[in-house]
Design a protein around this motif. Structure first.
Motif, PDB file in Angstrom:
ATOM      1  N   HIS A  10       0.834  -1.199   0.000  1.00 21.35           N
ATOM      2  CA  HIS A  10       0.000   0.000   0.000  1.00 21.35           C
ATOM      3  C   HIS A  10       0.871   1.252   0.000  1.00 21.35           C
ATOM      4  O   HIS A  10       0.657   2.174  -0.800  1.00 21.35           O
ATOM      5  CB  HIS A  10      -0.946   0.018   1.209  1.00 21.35           C
ATOM      6  CG  HIS A  10      -1.676   1.300   1.360  1.00 21.35           C
ATOM      7  ND1 HIS A  10      -1.296   2.247   2.280  1.00 21.35           N
ATOM      8  CD2 HIS A  10      -2.718   1.822   0.675  1.00 21.35           C
ATOM      9  CE1 HIS A  10      -2.095   3.297   2.156  1.00 21.35           C
ATOM     10  NE2 HIS A  10      -2.969   3.063   1.201  1.00 21.35           N
ATOM     11  N   ALA A  11       1.841   1.303   0.881  1.00 21.97           N
ATOM     12  CA  ALA A  11       2.721   2.474   0.952  1.00 21.97           C
ATOM     13  C   ALA A  11       3.455   2.680  -0.372  1.00 21.97           C
ATOM     14  O   ALA A  11       3.533   3.807  -0.873  1.00 21.97           O
ATOM     15  CB  ALA A  11       3.705   2.334   2.107  1.00 21.97           C
ATOM     16  N   ASP A  12       3.964   1.599  -0.953  1.00 25.95           N
ATOM     17  CA  ASP A  12       4.664   1.699  -2.241  1.00 25.95           C
ATOM     18  C   ASP A  12       3.744   2.240  -3.330  1.00 25.95           C
ATOM     19  O   ASP A  12       4.151   3.060  -4.158  1.00 25.95           O
ATOM     20  CB  ASP A  12       5.221   0.343  -2.665  1.00 25.95           C
ATOM     21  CG  ASP A  12       6.385  -0.115  -1.807  1.00 25.95           C
ATOM     22  OD1 ASP A  12       6.954   0.696  -1.045  1.00 25.95           O
ATOM     23  OD2 ASP A  12       6.722  -1.321  -1.888  1.00 25.95           O
ATOM     24  N   THR A  13       2.490   1.788  -3.323  1.00 28.58           N
ATOM     25  CA  THR A  13       1.519   2.240  -4.315  1.00 28.58           C
ATOM     26  C   THR A  13       1.217   3.722  -4.121  1.00 28.58           C
ATOM     27  O   THR A  13       1.123   4.477  -5.093  1.00 28.58           O
ATOM     28  CB  THR A  13       0.226   1.402  -4.233  1.00 28.58           C
ATOM     29  OG1 THR A  13       0.556   0.020  -4.398  1.00 28.58           O
ATOM     30  CG2 THR A  13      -0.771   1.799  -5.301  1.00 28.58           C
ATOM     31  N   CYS A  14       1.084   4.145  -2.878  1.00 22.62           N
ATOM     32  CA  CYS A  14       0.852   5.564  -2.584  1.00 22.62           C
ATOM     33  C   CYS A  14       2.021   6.416  -3.066  1.00 22.62           C
ATOM     34  O   CYS A  14       1.823   7.451  -3.721  1.00 22.62           O
ATOM     35  CB  CYS A  14       0.656   5.793  -1.088  1.00 22.62           C
ATOM     36  SG  CYS A  14      -0.950   5.279  -0.461  1.00 22.62           S
ATOM     37  N   PHE A  15       3.243   5.988  -2.758  1.00 22.21           N
ATOM     38  CA  PHE A  15       4.409   6.784  -3.130  1.00 22.21           C
ATOM     39  C   PHE A  15       4.631   6.786  -4.645  1.00 22.21           C
ATOM     40  O   PHE A  15       5.089   7.778  -5.211  1.00 22.21           O
ATOM     41  CB  PHE A  15       5.640   6.327  -2.368  1.00 22.21           C
ATOM     42  CG  PHE A  15       5.506   6.551  -0.871  1.00 22.21           C
ATOM     43  CD1 PHE A  15       4.953   7.717  -0.361  1.00 22.21           C
ATOM     44  CD2 PHE A  15       5.908   5.575   0.030  1.00 22.21           C
ATOM     45  CE1 PHE A  15       4.806   7.918   1.007  1.00 22.21           C
ATOM     46  CE2 PHE A  15       5.772   5.767   1.401  1.00 22.21           C
ATOM     47  CZ  PHE A  15       5.217   6.942   1.885  1.00 22.21           C
ATOM     48  N   ALA A  16       4.257   5.694  -5.324  1.00 24.05           N
ATOM     49  CA  ALA A  16       4.336   5.669  -6.792  1.00 24.05           C
ATOM     50  C   ALA A  16       3.335   6.659  -7.379  1.00 24.05           C
ATOM     51  O   ALA A  16       3.614   7.322  -8.385  1.00 24.05           O
ATOM     52  CB  ALA A  16       4.064   4.259  -7.318  1.00 24.05           C
ATOM     53  N   CYS A  17       2.189   6.789  -6.750  1.00 20.58           N
ATOM     54  CA  CYS A  17       1.185   7.750  -7.200  1.00 20.58           C
ATOM     55  C   CYS A  17       1.675   9.179  -6.975  1.00 20.58           C
ATOM     56  O   CYS A  17       1.469  10.046  -7.830  1.00 20.58           O
ATOM     57  CB  CYS A  17      -0.147   7.497  -6.494  1.00 20.58           C
ATOM     58  SG  CYS A  17      -1.534   8.397  -7.222  1.00 20.58           S
ATOM     59  N   VAL A  18       2.320   9.424  -5.854  1.00 15.59           N
ATOM     60  CA  VAL A  18       2.897  10.746  -5.596  1.00 15.59           C
ATOM     61  C   VAL A  18       3.847  11.110  -6.733  1.00 15.59           C
ATOM     62  O   VAL A  18       3.771  12.215  -7.298  1.00 15.59           O
ATOM     63  CB  VAL A  18       3.660  10.787  -4.242  1.00 15.59           C
ATOM     64  CG1 VAL A  18       4.456  12.075  -4.107  1.00 15.59           C
ATOM     65  CG2 VAL A  18       2.709  10.612  -3.082  1.00 15.59           C
ATOM     66  N   GLU A  19       4.722  10.189  -7.077  1.00 18.19           N
ATOM     67  CA  GLU A  19       5.699  10.448  -8.135  1.00 18.19           C
ATOM     68  C   GLU A  19       5.011  10.721  -9.471  1.00 18.19           C
ATOM     69  O   GLU A  19       5.363  11.679 -10.179  1.00 18.19           O
ATOM     70  CB  GLU A  19       6.660   9.270  -8.281  1.00 18.19           C
ATOM     71  CG  GLU A  19       7.704   9.498  -9.347  1.00 18.19           C
ATOM     72  CD  GLU A  19       8.670   8.341  -9.506  1.00 18.19           C
ATOM     73  OE1 GLU A  19       9.518   8.452 -10.410  1.00 18.19           O
ATOM     74  OE2 GLU A  19       8.582   7.348  -8.775  1.00 18.19           O
ATOM     75  N   ALA A  20       4.010   9.922  -9.823  1.00 17.26           N
ATOM     76  CA  ALA A  20       3.300  10.116 -11.094  1.00 17.26           C
ATOM     77  C   ALA A  20       2.580  11.461 -11.119  1.00 17.26           C
ATOM     78  O   ALA A  20       2.590  12.168 -12.135  1.00 17.26           O
ATOM     79  CB  ALA A  20       2.318   8.975 -11.325  1.00 17.26           C
TER      80      ALA A  20
END
Length: 118
Positions: A10-20
């Motif tokens: 979940h955290a990885d998915t959130c941070f990937a979304c931040v980057e995008a």
């Protein structure tokens, strides 16, 4: 241990979304308020900024095991959906909007799973 892995996903998915979202916002800012097709990019920029902030906080709350995580995850999913919807309007013309919409949809799905609202 399975829960910890799920939280990390979940955290990885959130941070990937931040980057995008940040990449999309930057690309939109470089284009200006309108792209070469005359599409107004202001709403896209505003939603990317909001979404990046929500996803960053969501990932941080999850990482620290906050008692407010699940409530915030449900709200974060709604913000991600709104951002994805706006970016999808421009996805055919801009790869950064397509990438952002995809990341937002993945994050919304993961947040709903974690919040138990899927």
């Amino acid at each position: 241990m399975e829960t910890m892995q799920h939280n990390q996903t979940h955290a990885d998915t959130c941070f990937a979304c931040v980057e995008a979202c940040e990449r999309c916002l930057t690309a939109c800012l470089e284009m200006g308020a309108s792209d070469s097709k005359g599409h107004n990019m202001t709403a896209c920029m505003k939603l990317c900024r909001d979404c990046a902030d929500f996803c960053m906080m969501c990932g941080r709350l999850d990482a620290r095991g906050s008692a407010f995580s699940s409530q915030f995850m449900a709200l974060c999913a709604d913000v991600c959906d709104a951002c994805a919807e706006e970016c999808e309007k421009h996805a055919a013309h801009h790869a950064h909007c397509k990438a952002c919409a995809d990341a937002c949809r993945a994050c919304a799905e993961e947040c709903r799973k974690m919040a138990g609202t899927d």
